[in-house]
Write an enzyme that holds these catalytic residues in place. Structure first.
Site, PDB file in Angstrom:
ATOM      1  NE  ARG A 172      -2.263   1.200   3.592  1.00 43.24           N
ATOM      2  CZ  ARG A 172      -3.162   1.356   4.466  1.00 43.24           C
ATOM      3  NH1 ARG A 172      -4.595   1.290   5.174  1.00 43.24           N
ATOM      4  NH2 ARG A 172      -2.422   0.960   5.477  1.00 43.24           N
ATOM      5  NE  ARG A 231       4.931  27.346   1.946  1.00 46.86           N
ATOM      6  CZ  ARG A 231       4.154  28.761   1.321  1.00 46.86           C
ATOM      7  NH1 ARG A 231       4.431  29.124   0.332  1.00 46.86           N
ATOM      8  NH2 ARG A 231       2.395  28.217   1.571  1.00 46.86           N
ATOM      9  CE  LYS A 272      -2.073   4.751   7.097  1.00 48.87           C
ATOM     10  NZ  LYS A 272      -3.581   4.820   7.192  1.00 48.87           N
TER      11      LYS A 272
END
Length: 283
Positions: free
Chosen positions: A51, A99, A147
């Site tokens: 997964r 960023r 996830k």
């Protein structure tokens, strides 16, 4: 003091550091897995690794190391921390970069693992008394099958449930239950187990897959479909599954008692079967 793994090094937890520019910190640009540990061994590790690879692929991130190396790190952390019962948390980020919303090229991925000792995890008192659930609107992003570490809303939901005197929350979308804040949700009616079908709306739970397989082997009927809160409240039983809770009976939903108001026989038996098989097959 725990030993944790950070980007290739095993260090005391108070010396563990990541960059302030890590995209997991700035953008939740990261995925994670939690693997249960029973008797010092890993439960369902191959399925968690599979997964993990899928989650990374969905975010266009590579697996940072072979599965065998990842397994070795898990085992080393179990040994260094003397972990008998609990879990190991793994997080992989896209890495540190200036960023920018656009995915960076060439960033070195971040890999962090740590243990959480939970003595008595398999014999949790909550499994004997059952847990109480409240329902909340599901306001998460649409790709819940990945996830990711975007867990703010589930955290808000669990906190709201505790504030109402409950143990956890189930989230509801378009009139149907999706899943719990950190688990998959089930009801039982006339010995039929009902749980939402797989899709982008819910996490493809590792414990879910194992429990449904065990249910079918035990000659129980399984229906994978959406169900409403009213249907859940009228059910004979309800329960949740996760790597940290295994199979956990639910005895109340939004103040309505489920069945007899005590853990039902199917949920109780599935928990027993799951723990027995997990202990036998853990690595």
């Amino acid at each position: 003091m725990r030993t944790v793994y950070v980007n290739g090094d095993y260090v005391p937890e108070d010396q563990a550091k990541i960059s302030v520019f890590d995209r997991g910190f700035l953008f939740a640009d990261a995925v994670y897995e939690v693997t249960g540990v029973l008797e010092g061994k890993l439960v369902d590790f191959p399925a968690h690794a599979a997964r993990l690879a899928r989650s990374l692929s969905e975010l266009d991130m590579p697996m940072p190391m072979p599965e065998a190396d990842l397994l070795a790190i898990h085992r080393e952390l179990v040994t260094r921390n003397g972990l008998e019962e609990g879990m190991i948390y793994l997080q992989i980020t896209r890495g540190a970069a200036d960023r920018d919303f656009v995915f960076p090229k060439g960033a070195e991925q971040g890999v962090v693992l740590f243990t959480q000792s939970v003595p008595g995890l398999a014999d949790a008192p909550a499994a004997r008394r059952g847990i109480r659930i409240v329902t909340l609107p599901d306001r998460r992003w649409g790709r819940r099958d990945i996830k990711t570490v975007q867990l703010l809303y589930p955290s808000m939901g669990k906190t709201a449930a505790k504030a109402q005197g409950a143990d956890d929350a189930w989230m509801v979308e378009d009139g149907h239950v999706t899943e719990g804040t950190s688990n998959n949700a089930y009801i039982v009616k006339d010995r039929t187990i009902i749980t939402r079908h797989l899709g982008e709306e819910i996490l493809h739970g590792i414990t879910r897959a194992a429990v449904l397989r065990m249910a079918e082997e035990a000659q129980l009927k399984v229906e994978e479909r959406p169900f409403t809160v009213a249907e859940a409240q009228a059910a004979d039983e309800a329960f949740v599954t996760s790597a940290s809770a295994f199979v956990m009976p639910v005895v109340e939903i939004d103040g309505t008692r489920i069945g007899s108001g005590t853990p039902g026989p199917i949920a109780t038996r599935l928990r027993e079967i799951y723990l027995e098989e997990s202990r036998a097959n853990a690595i």
